[in-house]
Structures are given as structure tokens and as C-alpha cells.
Design a protein around this motif. Structure first.
Motif, short mmCIF file in Angstrom:
data_model
loop_
_atom_site.label_atom_id
_atom_site.label_comp_id
_atom_site.label_asym_id
_atom_site.label_seq_id
_atom_site.Cartn_x
_atom_site.Cartn_y
_atom_site.Cartn_z
N TRP A 53 0.82 -1.21 0.00
CA TRP A 53 0.00 0.00 0.00
C TRP A 53 0.85 1.26 0.00
O TRP A 53 0.46 2.27 -0.55
CB TRP A 53 -1.00 -0.02 1.15
CG TRP A 53 -0.45 0.26 2.50
CD1 TRP A 53 0.06 -0.64 3.38
CD2 TRP A 53 -0.35 1.52 3.15
NE1 TRP A 53 0.47 -0.02 4.51
CE2 TRP A 53 0.23 1.31 4.41
CE3 TRP A 53 -0.69 2.83 2.79
CZ2 TRP A 53 0.48 2.34 5.30
CZ3 TRP A 53 -0.44 3.85 3.68
CH2 TRP A 53 0.13 3.60 4.92
N LEU A 65 0.57 4.54 -2.68
CA LEU A 65 0.40 5.93 -2.26
C LEU A 65 1.42 6.86 -2.88
O LEU A 65 1.30 8.07 -2.78
CB LEU A 65 0.56 6.05 -0.74
CG LEU A 65 -0.53 5.45 0.09
CD1 LEU A 65 -0.17 5.60 1.56
CD2 LEU A 65 -1.84 6.11 -0.20
N MET A 109 -4.46 1.50 3.81
CA MET A 109 -4.90 2.49 2.84
C MET A 109 -6.12 3.25 3.36
O MET A 109 -6.24 4.45 3.14
CB MET A 109 -5.22 1.79 1.52
CG MET A 109 -5.45 2.72 0.39
SD MET A 109 -3.90 3.53 -0.03
CE MET A 109 -4.15 3.77 -1.74
N THR A 110 -7.01 2.58 4.08
CA THR A 110 -8.19 3.23 4.65
C THR A 110 -7.79 4.30 5.65
O THR A 110 -8.34 5.41 5.63
CB THR A 110 -9.09 2.18 5.33
OG1 THR A 110 -9.42 1.18 4.36
CG2 THR A 110 -10.35 2.81 5.87
N TRP A 135 -4.94 5.89 5.69
CA TRP A 135 -4.31 6.96 4.92
C TRP A 135 -5.37 7.86 4.30
O TRP A 135 -5.26 9.09 4.34
CB TRP A 135 -3.40 6.38 3.84
CG TRP A 135 -2.78 7.46 3.01
CD1 TRP A 135 -3.16 7.86 1.77
CD2 TRP A 135 -1.70 8.30 3.39
NE1 TRP A 135 -2.37 8.89 1.35
CE2 TRP A 135 -1.46 9.18 2.32
CE3 TRP A 135 -0.91 8.39 4.53
CZ2 TRP A 135 -0.47 10.14 2.36
CZ3 TRP A 135 0.09 9.36 4.56
CH2 TRP A 135 0.30 10.21 3.48
N ASP A 136 -6.41 7.26 3.71
CA ASP A 136 -7.49 8.05 3.10
C ASP A 136 -8.17 8.95 4.12
O ASP A 136 -8.51 10.10 3.82
CB ASP A 136 -8.53 7.12 2.46
CG ASP A 136 -8.01 6.41 1.22
OD1 ASP A 136 -7.00 6.89 0.63
OD2 ASP A 136 -8.59 5.38 0.85
N GLU A 137 -8.34 8.47 5.34
CA GLU A 137 -8.93 9.27 6.41
C GLU A 137 -8.04 10.48 6.74
O GLU A 137 -8.53 11.60 6.92
CB GLU A 137 -9.13 8.40 7.65
CG GLU A 137 -9.72 9.13 8.83
CD GLU A 137 -9.77 8.24 10.06
OE1 GLU A 137 -9.57 8.78 11.17
OE2 GLU A 137 -10.00 7.03 9.93
N VAL A 176 -5.87 11.91 4.70
CA VAL A 176 -5.92 12.82 3.55
C VAL A 176 -7.18 13.66 3.61
O VAL A 176 -7.13 14.88 3.39
CB VAL A 176 -5.82 12.04 2.22
CG1 VAL A 176 -6.14 12.93 1.03
CG2 VAL A 176 -4.44 11.43 2.08
N ARG A 177 -8.32 13.05 3.94
CA ARG A 177 -9.57 13.82 4.06
C ARG A 177 -9.45 14.88 5.16
O ARG A 177 -9.88 16.02 4.98
CB ARG A 177 -10.75 12.89 4.34
CG ARG A 177 -11.24 12.15 3.12
CD ARG A 177 -12.57 11.44 3.38
NE ARG A 177 -12.52 10.46 4.45
CZ ARG A 177 -12.12 9.20 4.30
NH1 ARG A 177 -11.73 8.77 3.13
NH2 ARG A 177 -12.12 8.37 5.32
#
Length: 158
Positions: free
Chosen positions: A13, A17, A105-106, A108-110, A112-113
Motif C-alpha cells: 500500500w 500511495l 490504505m483506509t 491513509w485516506d482518512e 488525507v480527508r
């Protein structure tokens, strides 16, 4: 791959990214710590540093390395065991002062948001660590979200 540079495995992952070597030059704002790493390892190999001086990772980093570290594409540069892993941390407003270890990855997405909706700088740190001998070194730092130039400044002209 450049000799002496830690790379992430292709399927991991961190590679997806762009935290791996292949995208580091295109992200912008990336600080690569390859020269500092090479200097420490050279001093160790010359006998100017003892193993206990270079293999002194914090217990929390070792815990993260064992639990959520992503295997690196090369062995540990100190003990040569294939246990070398990469661990990613994020720092910024609304995150713990000691940073947040990013394991998926989940997660990381959090982050980034959160970075997109929160003013301030968010940075990611990628650390290599060996659970066998406690070697560790900062590999690179980079922004979590690439901000457009001038986006944090007022658009008023004076």
C-alpha cells in the motif's frame, strides 16, 4: 534501484500511495534522507559507530514495525536479515502530537480527508526499521496533501 536506498515492494500500500521511490520525485516537497542513512551506515561499517549506537529504535517503533510494517524490498543493512520493514507516520493539526502510525490504505485516506479540510501542514514520515536488530532510519518525509501555491494565503492585494 539505487544501491543503499530502501524501496517498498511493488504490491504494498505504501507503493500505491507514492511513498515509495518510484513516485518520490513527482510528488513535490519530498525530503529524501538517503545521504544521512548512507553516512551512518558507512560510519558503522568503518567501526566508528557500534551496533548499539545504530540499533537503538524506540520500543513503540519496534512494536509498529512488528505489527503493521510493510516489508521492504531489501534486507536490513546492519544484520542482513530479510526482516526490514517500512512504517509510515502522519503529523499535523488534529493528529496526536507524537504522530499517527498509518497501517492501511483506509487510514491513509482518512488522514488525507482530514488534511484537505483542516488548515495547516500535514506531513508523512516513512521510517525503515528492523525488528531483529532494532536498526531504524528516517527514509523520507513528504506532504500528505499537495497544496496549490498560495492556497493558504489571502487573495487580497494590497
Amino acid at each position: 534501484m539505487v544501491r543503499g536506498m530502501t524501496a517498498v515492494r511493488k504490491g504494498g500500500w505504501l507503493a500505491r500511495l507514492g511513498l515509495g521511490d518510484q513516485h518520490a520525485r513527482t510528488i513535490g516537497g519530498v525530503v529524501d534522507h538517503r545521504l544521512a542513512r548512507r553516512a551512518v551506515l558507512d560510519e558503522f561499517r568503518r567501526g566508528r559507530l557500534r551496533q548499539d549506537q545504530v540499533c537503538d529504535a524506540h520500543p513503540e517503533l519496534m512494536r509498529a514495525a512488528r505489527s503493521v510494517g510493510e516489508p521492504a524490498a531489501e534486507p536490513c543493512p546492519v544484520c542482513a536479515k530479510p526482516d526490514l520493514v517500512l512504517v509510515a507516520y502522519a503529523f499535523g493539526p488534529r493528529l496526536p502530537s507524537h504522530g499517527r502510525c498509518v497501517a492501511t490504505m483506509t487510514e491513509w485516506d482518512e488522514i488525507v480527508r482530514t488534511a484537505r479540510r483542516t488548515p495547516g501542514a500535514f506531513s508523512a514520515y516513512v521510517v525503515e526499521a528492523c525488528p531483529s536488530c532494532s536498526w531504524h532510519h528516517l527514509v523520507r518525509t513528504l506532504p500528505v496533501v499537495r497544496r496549490e501555491q498560495g492556497s493558504s494565503r489571502s487573495s487580497k492585494s494590497g
